[in-house]
Design a protein around this motif. Structure first.
Motif, PDB file in Angstrom:
ATOM      1  N   ILE A   7     -17.150  -0.400 -10.682  1.00 54.56           N
ATOM      2  CA  ILE A   7     -17.744   0.689  -9.889  1.00 54.56           C
ATOM      3  C   ILE A   7     -16.679   1.723  -9.556  1.00 54.56           C
ATOM      4  CG2 ILE A   7     -18.837   1.246  -7.684  1.00 54.56           C
ATOM      5  CD1 ILE A   7     -20.160  -1.521  -7.773  1.00 54.56           C
ATOM      6  N   ARG A   8     -15.491   1.255  -9.120  1.00 54.61           N
ATOM      7  CA  ARG A   8     -14.393   2.163  -8.784  1.00 54.61           C
ATOM      8  C   ARG A   8     -14.003   3.020  -9.981  1.00 54.61           C
ATOM      9  NH1 ARG A   8      -9.559   3.361  -9.791  1.00 54.61           N
ATOM     10  NH2 ARG A   8      -9.520   1.795 -11.415  1.00 54.61           N
TER      11      ARG A   8
ATOM     12  N   SER B 106      -1.130   5.849  -1.286  1.00 55.23           N
ATOM     13  CA  SER B 106      -1.239   5.270  -2.627  1.00 55.23           C
ATOM     14  C   SER B 106       0.055   4.565  -3.027  1.00 55.23           C
ATOM     15  CB  SER B 106      -1.569   6.373  -3.641  1.00 55.23           C
ATOM     16  OG  SER B 106      -1.644   5.843  -4.944  1.00 55.23           O
ATOM     17  N   VAL B 107       1.202   5.211  -2.756  1.00 56.81           N
ATOM     18  CA  VAL B 107       2.502   4.613  -3.071  1.00 56.81           C
ATOM     19  C   VAL B 107       2.697   3.311  -2.299  1.00 56.81           C
ATOM     20  CG1 VAL B 107       5.009   4.924  -2.889  1.00 56.81           C
ATOM     21  CG2 VAL B 107       3.572   6.799  -3.703  1.00 56.81           C
ATOM     22  N   LYS B 108       2.263   3.289  -1.058  1.00 60.68           N
ATOM     23  CA  LYS B 108       2.402   2.089  -0.222  1.00 60.68           C
ATOM     24  C   LYS B 108       1.641   0.912  -0.841  1.00 60.68           C
ATOM     25  CE  LYS B 108       2.034   0.585   4.606  1.00 60.68           C
ATOM     26  NZ  LYS B 108       1.623   0.984   5.977  1.00 60.68           N
ATOM     27  N   ILE B 109       0.418   1.147  -1.327  1.00 60.08           N
ATOM     28  CA  ILE B 109      -0.355   0.080  -1.975  1.00 60.08           C
ATOM     29  C   ILE B 109       0.340  -0.379  -3.250  1.00 60.08           C
ATOM     30  CG2 ILE B 109      -2.516  -0.461  -3.154  1.00 60.08           C
ATOM     31  CD1 ILE B 109      -3.964   1.329  -1.200  1.00 60.08           C
TER      32      ILE B 109
ATOM     33  N   LEU C 244      -7.222  -2.901  -2.324  1.00 61.06           N
ATOM     34  CA  LEU C 244      -6.049  -2.683  -3.180  1.00 61.06           C
ATOM     35  C   LEU C 244      -6.407  -1.921  -4.455  1.00 61.06           C
ATOM     36  CD1 LEU C 244      -4.162  -6.100  -2.896  1.00 61.06           C
ATOM     37  CD2 LEU C 244      -3.586  -3.931  -1.813  1.00 61.06           C
ATOM     38  N   LEU C 245      -7.691  -1.883  -4.795  1.00 57.79           N
ATOM     39  CA  LEU C 245      -8.117  -1.122  -5.971  1.00 57.79           C
ATOM     40  C   LEU C 245      -8.080   0.381  -5.732  1.00 57.79           C
ATOM     41  CD1 LEU C 245     -11.250  -3.227  -6.986  1.00 57.79           C
ATOM     42  CD2 LEU C 245      -9.096  -3.132  -8.235  1.00 57.79           C
ATOM     43  N   LEU C 246      -7.912   0.798  -4.474  1.00 60.05           N
ATOM     44  CA  LEU C 246      -8.084   2.209  -4.120  1.00 60.05           C
ATOM     45  C   LEU C 246      -6.818   3.044  -4.244  1.00 60.05           C
ATOM     46  CD1 LEU C 246     -10.431   1.880  -1.018  1.00 60.05           C
ATOM     47  CD2 LEU C 246     -11.039   2.657  -3.307  1.00 60.05           C
ATOM     48  N   HIS C 247      -5.736   2.467  -4.770  1.00 61.91           N
ATOM     49  CA  HIS C 247      -4.493   3.264  -4.823  1.00 61.91           C
ATOM     50  C   HIS C 247      -4.678   4.527  -5.665  1.00 61.91           C
ATOM     51  CE1 HIS C 247      -3.585   1.926  -8.959  1.00 61.91           C
ATOM     52  NE2 HIS C 247      -4.083   0.765  -8.575  1.00 61.91           N
ATOM     53  N   SER C 248      -5.406   4.418  -6.801  1.00 68.26           N
ATOM     54  CA  SER C 248      -5.603   5.615  -7.627  1.00 68.26           C
ATOM     55  C   SER C 248      -6.583   6.583  -6.967  1.00 68.26           C
ATOM     56  CB  SER C 248      -6.104   5.224  -9.016  1.00 68.26           C
ATOM     57  OG  SER C 248      -7.322   4.532  -8.937  1.00 68.26           O
ATOM     58  N   THR C 249      -7.546   6.052  -6.191  1.00 68.03           N
ATOM     59  CA  THR C 249      -8.467   6.924  -5.467  1.00 68.03           C
ATOM     60  C   THR C 249      -7.710   7.759  -4.429  1.00 68.03           C
ATOM     61  OG1 THR C 249     -10.311   5.397  -5.764  1.00 68.03           O
ATOM     62  CG2 THR C 249     -10.489   6.980  -3.958  1.00 68.03           C
ATOM     63  N   PHE C 250      -6.798   7.101  -3.671  1.00 61.62           N
ATOM     64  CA  PHE C 250      -5.994   7.840  -2.697  1.00 61.62           C
ATOM     65  C   PHE C 250      -5.159   8.920  -3.389  1.00 61.62           C
ATOM     66  CE2 PHE C 250      -7.762   5.326   0.243  1.00 61.62           C
ATOM     67  CZ  PHE C 250      -7.169   4.125   0.614  1.00 61.62           C
ATOM     68  N   ASN C 251      -4.552   8.549  -4.534  1.00 66.96           N
ATOM     69  CA  ASN C 251      -3.744   9.523  -5.266  1.00 66.96           C
ATOM     70  C   ASN C 251      -4.600  10.699  -5.735  1.00 66.96           C
ATOM     71  OD1 ASN C 251      -1.455  10.507  -7.090  1.00 66.96           O
ATOM     72  ND2 ASN C 251      -3.079  10.090  -8.556  1.00 66.96           N
ATOM     73  N   ASN C 252      -5.792  10.406  -6.271  1.00 60.75           N
ATOM     74  CA  ASN C 252      -6.640  11.468  -6.807  1.00 60.75           C
ATOM     75  C   ASN C 252      -7.191  12.377  -5.713  1.00 60.75           C
ATOM     76  OD1 ASN C 252      -6.306  10.698  -9.484  1.00 60.75           O
ATOM     77  ND2 ASN C 252      -7.937   9.186  -9.362  1.00 60.75           N
TER      78      ASN C 252
END
Length: 618
Positions: free
Chosen positions: A175-176, A241-244, A212-220
């Protein structure tokens, strides 16, 4: 991404002919990254059949896809596919197509990535392997994004969203990925509101331990805010995102972290550049380059070079800026070419046409079967005839609908060709145009600098500046034609008038006359328009350079379906018959007139100058 799937395939592999010890060796080779070579060598020695060898290459491909190099993944994937060629182990074959797509994407070979994904998708559709269908929708969305075909990327991203949201028990990561793929296509298509909408859908669906799957979402999200110049807000999302990512590294979950670090640090470096934070920007650019190289993906290196050019220009590091510009152009040229655009368009069109043809064959088979039964029944009961006619009418309507759909596909293909022309013109504008502008800027800086040059060097600088300006003018004319399928006579008139005005301003010893009488503003093809424009350029430039003329006149008139062009000068004239085969410029004029099915007459002598009469059918 493949870790759990890979272990499952090794344990339940359909051939089931390897000894248990060999299976354990291959599992250890995959899961023990530092000792993988040792276990793969031991597993290779245990090969006793073609099935054993197929599984060995399969495992090597999976390992290099997740942990090794894309080149090795491509090599072993190709070897494995040959071994599986005649088998019915479709799950493993589709896995190989997916892995090859990922490896080709990392290398920037997007046409090969899309080819393998479409091949895998067709096999998944044929065998009704629904999980793989959704996976390929996501992959195609990312491939088209990286190739900068954002509408097509959004099309497959939304197909993936619809698929997984309607799939019972769909995994959070799928889904992500579906929302993320759709959002980044909107983001780079300069549609930030839609991008943020789909990014924030992830915050709604991904919760709890799956955060933890959301690191790329935060970056985007940070990347989208960055483009809106909301730098401080964007930085907060990027640092989250970097923190995750740092936490995942500590947990030894390092698949894709190089790629994700490269993305975050490039964005943070861009923000620091915009905020005039030189030291911080330099630190982030160094990290971005390090992780871009580690990720071995063309996309990340492209983004790094693009932003580093802006940084170097801002801090007046012209030599470094030129070097980065060359790196960026080389990388883009290796990825985006007209041939690759055409190949990818053909792959997509072929896939869609094959689907329609399959539907036609299936429907024709159904109609044939129905008609057979109707013929048998009609001999016994009168109602059979009525049903037969109804089915025939329905079949005819279906055929007409399918023919209409095929015509629409053909129109879409033509539209794609026009898109390619627009892409080419954009590349000319962005790459060649920007370089020429950059050269002019450097030359202007040289002239305005405090350093004193001798007269010869000043003349050379002026010559280079004039040449670059002329090249930009020629480039604009070329882009003008590429961007249009058709051009009106009035547009052609405007271009010709601008050329004559420029000629008059550059040569003050010659008087110019220009008249273009339009009776009916018809449409010309781009080929007709550019040929007529270039013919005018060549003849007028020849008169300026060689005729020693005082007057040059251009009269163009439209008579019904003909265009009559008369160009004259009062110069010294020349022997047209003896020079028309020797002069490249005259030959070029003749060839262009032939291409537009026109006729040419030339009269020239020393007393009356030179007169060109050209007639073209509209």
């Amino acid at each position: 991404m493949l870790k759990q799937l890979f272990i499952f395939l090794i344990i339940t592999f359909s051939y089931n002919v390897l000894a248990q010890n060999s299976k354990e060796l291959l599992v250890k080779a995959y899961t023990s990254k530092d000792s993988s070579n040792y276990y793969f060598k031991k597993a290779k020695k245990a090969i006793k059949s073609d099935a054993d060898e197929a599984e060995y290459y399969f495992c090597k491909n999976a390992f290099h896809t997740d942990f090794g190099t894309s080149d090795s993944a491509i090599y072993y994937g190709g070897k494995a596919l040959k071994k599986f060629k005649d088998s019915k182990n479709y799950n493993s074959i589709i896995t190989l197509y997916n892995n090859l797509s990922r490896a080709y994407n990392d290398n920037g070979q997007y046409e090969n990535a899309i080819r393998n994904r479409i091949t895998g998708l067709k096999l998944a559709e044929r065998e009704k392997l629904e999980n793989w269908m959704g996976t390929f929708y996501i992959g195609l969305s990312y491939d088209y994004h990286d190739f900068e075909d954002y509408p097509k990327g959004i099309y497959y991203g939304k197909k993936a969203i619809h698929f997984f949201l309607n799939k019972k028990g769909a995994e959070a990561k799928d889904i992500r990925s579906s929302f993320n793929a759709t959002a980044i296509n909107y983001d780079d298509w300069n549609k930030p509101e839609q991008a943020l909408f789909y990014h924030k859908q992830n915050l709604k669906y991904i919760k709890g331990k799956d955060t933890l799957l959301l690191h790329s979402t935060f970056n985007n999200i940070g990347n989208t805010l960055l483009k809106q110049k909301k730098f401080q807000e964007a930085k907060k999302w990027l640092l989250r995102s970097v923190k995750i990512l740092d936490f995942k590294v500590k947990q030894n979950d390092i698949i894709y972290t190089d790629y994700d670090y490269a993305t975050c640090y490039t964005n943070l470096a861009t923000i620091a550049t915009e905020l005039n934070q030189y030291v911080e920007a330099k630190k982030y650019f160094d990290l971005a380059l390090e992780y871009s190289k580690k990720s071995e993906t063309a996309e990340k290196l492209r983004d790094y070079y693009q932003q580093k050019i802006i940084f170097n220009k801002k801090y007046n590091k012209l030599v470094e800026a030129i070097e980065e510009q060359e790196n960026y152009i080389k990388l883009r040229d290796s990825i985006y070419t007209a041939e690759k655009n055409k190949t990818i368009a053909e792959l997509e069109t072929k896939y869609q046409i094959e689907k329609k043809e399959k539907q036609i064959l299936q429907q024709q088979a159904e109609v044939k079967q129905k008609n057979t039964w109707l013929l048998l029944i009609s001999s016994f009961v009168i109602i059979g005839l009525i049903l037969f006619r109804n089915f025939r009418a329905k079949a005819k309507l279906q055929k007409e609908q399918l023919e209409l759909e095929n015509k629409l596909l053909e129109e879409q293909s033509n539209y794609k060709i026009q898109e390619q022309r627009l892409d080419i013109s954009r590349e000319l504008h962005d790459n060649v145009g920007s370089q020429l502008t950059f050269i002019i800027s450097i030359l202007d800086n040289l002239k305005s600098s405090s350093v004193q040059f001798d007269e010869a060097i000043d003349k050379k600088i002026d010559t280079l500046t004039n040449f670059a300006n002329k090249s930009i003018s020629e480039l604009r004319d070329t882009i003008w034609v590429l961007n249009s399928k058709q051009l009106s006579l009035s547009e052609l008139k405007s271009r010709m008038l601008n050329f004559i005005k420029d000629a008059g301003e550059s040569v003050d010893t010659i008087r110019f006359q220009f008249d273009f009488d339009i009776q009916n503003d018809v449409q010309l093809s781009s080929k007709q328009a550019i040929n007529l424009y270039r013919i005018l350029q060549e003849i007028v430039n020849n008169a300026i350079k060689h005729a020693n003329a005082k007057d040059i006149s251009v009269f163009i008139s439209q008579l019904e379906n003909e265009l009559q062009i008369k160009i004259s000068d009062n110069g010294i004239g020349f022997d047209y018959e003896s020079k028309k085969k020797k002069s490249f410029g005259l030959t070029n004029i003749q060839n262009r007139i032939q291409e537009v099915n026109g006729s040419l007459q030339v009269a020239s002598n020393e007393e009356k100058g030179t007169h060109y009469s050209i007639t073209v059918k509209l």
